[in-house]
Scaffold this motif. Structure first.
Motif, mmCIF file in Angstrom:
data_model
loop_
_atom_site.group_PDB
_atom_site.id
_atom_site.type_symbol
_atom_site.label_atom_id
_atom_site.label_comp_id
_atom_site.label_asym_id
_atom_site.label_seq_id
_atom_site.Cartn_x
_atom_site.Cartn_y
_atom_site.Cartn_z
ATOM 1 N N LEU A 82 0.863 -1.186 0.000
ATOM 2 C CA LEU A 82 0.000 0.000 0.000
ATOM 3 C C LEU A 82 0.895 1.229 0.000
ATOM 4 O O LEU A 82 1.442 1.602 1.045
ATOM 5 C CB LEU A 82 -0.913 -0.012 1.231
ATOM 6 N N PRO A 83 1.105 1.863 -1.167
ATOM 7 C CA PRO A 83 2.081 2.954 -1.238
ATOM 8 C C PRO A 83 1.661 4.167 -0.413
ATOM 9 O O PRO A 83 0.487 4.585 -0.427
ATOM 10 C CB PRO A 83 2.112 3.313 -2.735
ATOM 11 N N GLN A 84 2.616 4.714 0.322
ATOM 12 C CA GLN A 84 2.416 6.016 0.951
ATOM 13 C C GLN A 84 2.514 7.094 -0.127
ATOM 14 O O GLN A 84 3.204 6.929 -1.128
ATOM 15 C CB GLN A 84 3.477 6.256 2.025
ATOM 16 N N GLU A 85 1.855 8.227 0.099
ATOM 17 C CA GLU A 85 1.914 9.288 -0.909
ATOM 18 C C GLU A 85 3.344 9.745 -1.163
ATOM 19 O O GLU A 85 3.729 10.031 -2.302
ATOM 20 C CB GLU A 85 1.048 10.486 -0.485
ATOM 21 N N SER A 86 4.158 9.751 -0.122
ATOM 22 C CA SER A 86 5.555 10.195 -0.272
ATOM 23 C C SER A 86 6.357 9.257 -1.169
ATOM 24 O O SER A 86 7.386 9.647 -1.722
ATOM 25 C CB SER A 86 6.232 10.288 1.096
ATOM 26 N N GLU A 87 5.888 8.007 -1.322
ATOM 27 C CA GLU A 87 6.595 7.043 -2.163
ATOM 28 C C GLU A 87 6.272 7.198 -3.634
ATOM 29 O O GLU A 87 7.068 6.787 -4.484
ATOM 30 C CB GLU A 87 6.236 5.611 -1.731
ATOM 31 N N VAL A 88 5.118 7.762 -3.946
ATOM 32 C CA VAL A 88 4.660 7.766 -5.343
ATOM 33 C C VAL A 88 4.295 9.146 -5.884
ATOM 34 O O VAL A 88 4.000 9.272 -7.073
ATOM 35 C CB VAL A 88 3.449 6.822 -5.522
ATOM 36 N N LYS A 89 4.308 10.176 -5.040
ATOM 37 C CA LYS A 89 4.015 11.523 -5.531
ATOM 38 C C LYS A 89 5.313 12.192 -5.954
ATOM 39 O O LYS A 89 6.300 12.166 -5.233
ATOM 40 C CB LYS A 89 3.316 12.357 -4.447
ATOM 41 N N GLY A 90 5.306 12.797 -7.149
ATOM 42 C CA GLY A 90 6.509 13.411 -7.687
ATOM 43 C C GLY A 90 7.015 14.562 -6.843
ATOM 44 O O GLY A 90 6.262 15.173 -6.065
ATOM 45 N N LYS A 91 8.304 14.840 -6.984
ATOM 46 C CA LYS A 91 8.951 15.922 -6.250
ATOM 47 C C LYS A 91 9.499 16.956 -7.222
ATOM 48 O O LYS A 91 9.812 16.638 -8.362
ATOM 49 C CB LYS A 91 10.098 15.363 -5.402
ATOM 50 N N PRO A 92 9.650 18.208 -6.758
ATOM 51 C CA PRO A 92 10.252 19.216 -7.631
ATOM 52 C C PRO A 92 11.663 18.793 -8.033
ATOM 53 O O PRO A 92 12.369 18.131 -7.284
ATOM 54 C CB PRO A 92 10.278 20.475 -6.769
#
Length: 351
Positions: free
Chosen positions: A333-343
């Motif tokens: 179950l991915p955490q948002e920090s694992e799959v949300k892009g970064k600048p």
């Protein structure tokens, strides 16, 4: 290339504490696919079976998996795809046929496609109401499942190893490092043919969600990020992954996140990682499992990432030990920090 089992000292098949799927296949898993409409998960495997589980979530982290149904092929099954309405599963493999399984209605599977050699990859194309099948017989065939013969056959320069579709873009990777790009608005003509940006055999492909390019993974632990527009070629790059010191492992699977458009790689080192191609960053590296990860898939909203842990047959039958090579399917179950892009590092302002 490394002998996986002698180099991975981690005996734990589940070091990331993922959720184990009940009653997994009895032999290695070759493909995983979630329904586009629900949390039904289908797996194909080398034991000639296509299996379906219902994945139920109760709260944030309570997940249960229930075997729902299965069908059999005559030989190992290599690939699968869902119809866009989530009612029907297609599967193909070493018996050189594709079966259409009306899963939700409880109907019996019927053969809807045939090739002269094993079928390596398939894709349902809802915009065309056609099934595309890619085979080691060096052909792509397009099928109207109501008709016995293909509506079009496209010859390939070599055996099909991987295929990805994001209409109107279709990308096919073959032996000899050919990558053929098709515009499905005119599928009879090659849009572009390129030599893979990677120096070794193609293992997997994934079309960009915006159809502007594709990812390619190879047996040499490397991924290429390739844009189709000539004016965007400066954005192309390759990067190393699924390596451990001097040990190099195959990249087996590439999956874009359906919401954030970041992507996952899975490899024969037993690891899966999450990446952001736009900022050229790895978002999360997961712990290595005790066996290779040959295939993986996100569910339709990206809240579940399924991956298999099993022998990948890259070392042949002589290195297969049934006592240590039990197949698993896990759900992360991915955490948002694992799959949300970064600048992008060093960038200013908002992305």
């Amino acid at each position: 290339m490394s002998n996986f089992l002698s180099n991975n000292t981690n005996p734990n098949p589940n070091p990331n504490k993922s959720i184990e799927v009940n009653q997994p296949p009895t032999d290695s898993v070759s493909s995983l696919n979630f329904s586009p409409k629900s949390n039904l998960l289908v797996a194909t495997s080398w034991d000639n079976q296509v299996r379906c589980w219902e994945v139920a979530r109760d709260g944030a982290n309570n997940v249960a998996t229930m075997p729902k149904a299965s069908i059999a092929h005559d030989h190992p099954v290599l690939c699968s795809a869902w119809k866009d309405d989530g009612t029907t599963v297609f599967s193909g493999g070493c018996d050189k046929q594709v079966k259409m399984w009306p899963l939700l209605s409880g109907g019996q599977p019927i053969t809807v496609a045939m090739h002269d050699a094993p079928i390596k990859d398939i894709a349902w194309i809802p915009e065309m109401n056609l099934l595309a099948t890619g085979s080691w017989d060096k052909n792509i065939k397009y099928w109207d499942t109501r008709q016995p013969n293909p509506v079009h056959t496209q010859q390939l320069p070599e055996r099909c190893y991987a295929m990805t579709v994001k209409h109107p873009l279709m990308v096919v990777g073959t032996a000899d490092r050919n990558i053929i790009v098709y515009n499905l608005q005119n599928p009879q003509v090659e849009f572009k043919r390129i030599v893979s940006p990677l120096k070794y055999q193609t293992r997997c492909l994934a079309a960009f969600p915006d159809q502007q390019g594709f990812l390619v993974g190879s047996i040499e632990g490397r991924v290429g990020v390739h844009h189709l527009d000539d004016s965007q070629q400066a954005k192309n790059f390759t990067f190393k992954c699924h390596r451990e010191g001097n040990e190099i492992y195959s990249v087996n699977s590439l999956n874009f996140h359906p919401v954030h458009h970041t992507f996952a790689t899975a490899g024969s080192d037993g690891a899966f990682n999450f990446w952001d191609k736009d900022s050229k960053q790895r978002l999360k590296a997961m712990l290595r499992c005790s066996q290779p990860v040959p295939c993986s898939a996100f569910n339709n909203d990206g809240s579940i990432f399924a991956y298999s842990v099993c022998y990948d047959w890259s070392k042949g039958a002589e290195n297969h030990n049934p006592a240590t090579a039990k197949p698993y399917i896990f759900l992360h179950l991915p955490q948002e920090s694992e799959v949300k892009g970064k600048p992008r590092i060093g960038a200013t302002g908002r992305r």
